[in-house]
Scaffold this motif. Structure first.
Motif, mmCIF file in Angstrom:
data_model
loop_
_atom_site.group_PDB
_atom_site.id
_atom_site.type_symbol
_atom_site.label_atom_id
_atom_site.label_comp_id
_atom_site.label_asym_id
_atom_site.label_seq_id
_atom_site.Cartn_x
_atom_site.Cartn_y
_atom_site.Cartn_z
ATOM 1 N N ARG A 51 0.163 -0.751 -0.276
ATOM 2 C CA ARG A 51 -0.186 0.196 0.147
ATOM 3 C C ARG A 51 0.626 1.583 -0.054
ATOM 4 N N LYS A 52 2.382 1.026 -0.058
ATOM 5 C CA LYS A 52 2.512 2.474 0.656
ATOM 6 C C LYS A 52 3.510 2.756 -1.508
ATOM 7 N N PHE A 53 3.475 1.858 -1.923
ATOM 8 C CA PHE A 53 3.822 2.046 -3.650
ATOM 9 C C PHE A 53 2.943 2.497 -3.732
ATOM 10 N N ILE A 54 3.666 3.374 -4.882
ATOM 11 C CA ILE A 54 3.077 3.914 -5.381
ATOM 12 C C ILE A 54 2.711 3.598 -6.879
ATOM 13 N N THR A 55 1.714 3.509 -8.120
ATOM 14 C CA THR A 55 1.359 2.371 -9.416
ATOM 15 C C THR A 55 0.872 3.186 -9.935
ATOM 16 N N GLY A 56 0.750 3.799 -11.410
ATOM 17 C CA GLY A 56 -0.508 3.594 -11.730
ATOM 18 C C GLY A 56 -1.033 3.173 -12.088
ATOM 19 N N VAL A 57 -2.395 3.468 -12.877
ATOM 20 C CA VAL A 57 -3.601 2.849 -13.106
ATOM 21 C C VAL A 57 -3.434 1.877 -14.909
ATOM 22 N N THR A 58 -3.209 0.963 -14.595
ATOM 23 C CA THR A 58 -3.699 -0.207 -15.919
ATOM 24 C C THR A 58 -5.245 -0.749 -16.140
ATOM 25 N N GLU A 83 0.159 13.958 -23.930
ATOM 26 C CA GLU A 83 0.490 15.072 -22.872
ATOM 27 C C GLU A 83 -0.564 14.680 -21.657
ATOM 28 N N LEU A 84 -0.651 13.991 -20.927
ATOM 29 C CA LEU A 84 -2.126 14.084 -20.116
ATOM 30 C C LEU A 84 -1.826 13.197 -18.595
ATOM 31 N N ALA A 85 -1.942 13.594 -17.457
ATOM 32 C CA ALA A 85 -1.710 13.470 -15.982
ATOM 33 C C ALA A 85 -1.855 12.307 -16.030
ATOM 34 N N PRO A 86 -1.504 10.845 -15.593
ATOM 35 C CA PRO A 86 -1.769 9.544 -15.420
ATOM 36 C C PRO A 86 -3.097 10.123 -13.806
ATOM 37 N N LEU A 87 -3.715 8.751 -14.158
ATOM 38 C CA LEU A 87 -3.741 8.382 -12.803
ATOM 39 C C LEU A 87 -3.473 7.644 -11.509
ATOM 40 N N VAL A 88 -3.247 7.952 -10.628
ATOM 41 C CA VAL A 88 -2.702 7.109 -9.742
ATOM 42 C C VAL A 88 -2.771 6.143 -8.617
ATOM 43 N N TYR A 89 -2.533 5.499 -8.344
ATOM 44 C CA TYR A 89 -3.145 4.397 -7.168
ATOM 45 C C TYR A 89 -2.097 4.321 -6.028
ATOM 46 N N SER A 90 -2.693 4.603 -4.919
ATOM 47 C CA SER A 90 -1.800 4.447 -3.780
ATOM 48 C C SER A 90 -2.438 3.991 -2.248
ATOM 49 N N ASP A 122 -5.197 12.503 -8.131
ATOM 50 C CA ASP A 122 -4.328 13.375 -9.541
ATOM 51 C C ASP A 122 -3.432 13.887 -9.650
ATOM 52 N N ILE A 123 -1.951 13.459 -10.081
ATOM 53 C CA ILE A 123 -0.851 14.022 -9.067
ATOM 54 C C ILE A 123 -0.875 15.580 -10.232
ATOM 55 N N SER A 124 -1.557 16.112 -11.092
ATOM 56 C CA SER A 124 -1.152 16.776 -12.194
ATOM 57 C C SER A 124 -1.203 17.849 -12.014
ATOM 58 N N GLN A 163 -10.008 9.576 -15.476
ATOM 59 C CA GLN A 163 -10.973 8.551 -16.014
ATOM 60 C C GLN A 163 -10.837 7.539 -14.817
ATOM 61 N N LEU A 164 -11.507 7.955 -13.969
ATOM 62 C CA LEU A 164 -11.725 7.540 -12.103
ATOM 63 C C LEU A 164 -12.399 6.706 -12.539
ATOM 64 N N ASP A 165 -13.359 6.961 -13.222
ATOM 65 C CA ASP A 165 -14.897 5.687 -13.742
ATOM 66 C C ASP A 165 -14.441 4.878 -14.764
ATOM 67 N N VAL A 166 -13.326 5.050 -15.266
ATOM 68 C CA VAL A 166 -12.617 3.654 -15.874
ATOM 69 C C VAL A 166 -12.181 2.374 -15.077
ATOM 70 N N ALA A 167 -11.327 2.842 -14.420
ATOM 71 C CA ALA A 167 -10.730 2.393 -13.026
ATOM 72 C C ALA A 167 -11.952 1.554 -12.196
ATOM 73 N N LYS A 168 -13.149 2.154 -11.686
ATOM 74 C CA LYS A 168 -13.821 1.300 -11.609
ATOM 75 C C LYS A 168 -14.932 0.464 -11.885
ATOM 76 N N THR A 169 -14.721 0.710 -12.321
ATOM 77 C CA THR A 169 -15.664 -0.235 -13.554
ATOM 78 C C THR A 169 -14.992 -1.409 -14.155
ATOM 79 N N PHE A 170 -13.959 -1.546 -14.621
ATOM 80 C CA PHE A 170 -12.554 -2.472 -15.260
ATOM 81 C C PHE A 170 -11.933 -3.326 -13.036
ATOM 82 N N ALA A 171 -12.328 -2.596 -12.454
ATOM 83 C CA ALA A 171 -11.915 -3.388 -11.113
ATOM 84 C C ALA A 171 -13.335 -4.069 -10.425
#
Length: 305
Positions: A155-162, A283-290, A296-298, A219-227
């Motif tokens: 949970r301490k490791f920050i990742t992108g969301v794919t 050139e879009l900021a990625p969604l980040v999970y931790s 949103d780290i933009s 794209q948080l809604d997309v992340a929730k759908t695919f999770a």
């Protein structure tokens, strides 16, 4: 359909005859004369006769061996077979005298047919299961790391969301994955880890290519759908088929199409490795999970270094 059922029935009956009863010559009806069995980069390939000899050696060490085929996933002339074997160690094996211990191992065999017979197989399994059962290596309960502590570390490791996607006979499939990593740039290779209990897992086994969509901060809604466990995760979603037929999610900040190379069994997951065959990014900021949350780290500033 009849062709598929006949082929899977042949595999099941042959495996039972060979592995459970030791009737290794039954392989002559299933394996072609130029058959090659590959067992990983450290092991030499086997031909049909060498494979038979290895089965005889295993059955000599485990005479009560039983092998269960848990699943067969088919795609044209290729099949993925998930299996589990059990037996008692009552004979010498790998230089280890008989221990009488029960042994259970599981793995997957990837099979390619050519003109009705198997021409090539690739086998992957976790040898630690066998080594632990035979007492060659030990993992004591006292030495085991507490699962909650390990979870806290992750949970301490920050990742992108794919979102990992594939085409399943014309139907798009996908799931959210944060276990994604680059392997090399020359050649360009990546890996993703997918839990075998996922409903998308069989489709990925059948696929020749997969897509990796790195989601943008919006794209948080997309992340929730695919999770989720939704039946149709692509309903109402804007996506485009890539050059190699892979569903690619529109407005993602980056996308890859990957030709699948190896499928490696690792604990409760399968590790898919492959070569990147197409790539793009915006050139879009990625969604980040931790820590169980999305960010949103933009608007954050890089640290000077």
């Amino acid at each position: 359909m009849t062709h598929t059922l006949d082929r899977t029935a042949r595999i099941r009956s042959t495996w039972q005859a060979v592995w459970d009863r030791g009737e290794v010559d039954a392989l002559d009806q299933l394996l072609g004369p130029a058959y090659v069995r590959r067992r990983g980069p450290a092991a030499a390939p086997q031909d049909r006769e060498q494979f038979k000899e290895s089965i005889r050696a295993i059955r000599q060490a485990f005479p009560d061996l039983r092998t269960e085929i848990e699943e067969i996933v088919e795609d044209g002339e290729s099949l993925a077979i998930r299996w589990r074997s059990t037996g008692s160690h009552t004979g010498d094996f790998l230089g280890v005298p008989a221990t009488g211990r029960p042994v259970e191992v599981s793995g997957a065999t990837f099979t390619r047919f050519d003109h009705g017979v198997v021409s090539e197989e690739w086998v992957t399994w976790d040898p630690r299961q066998l080594l632990e059962a035979l007492g060659i290596i030990t993992t004591t309960q006292q030495a085991a790391v507490d699962a909650d502590v390990v979870r806290g570390v992750h949970r301490k490791f920050i990742t992108g969301v794919t979102v990992v996607t594939c085409d399943d006979d014309g139907k798009p499939r996908g799931l959210a994955v944060n276990a994604f990593a680059s392997i090399s740039l020359d050649p360009p290779m990546v890996l993703v880890c997918v839990q075998r209990s996922s409903t998308t897992h069989p489709a990925l086994h059948r696929a020749s290519h997969l897509g990796i969509n790195i989601l943008a901060a919006g794209q948080l809604d997309v992340a929730k759908t695919f999770a989720s466990k939704a039946d149709d995760k692509f309903a109402g979603l804007s996506w485009t088929a890539g050059e190699f037929g892979v569903p690619l999610i529109d407005r993602s900040c980056a996308q890859l199409e990957v030709e699948i190379g190896e499928r490696l069994e690792a604990g409760s997951h399968t590790v898919f490795t492959g070569r990147v065959v197409s790539a793009r990014h915006e050139e879009l900021a990625p969604l980040v999970y931790s820590g169980g949350g999305f960010f949103d780290i933009s608007h954050t500033a890089p640290l000077p270094w």
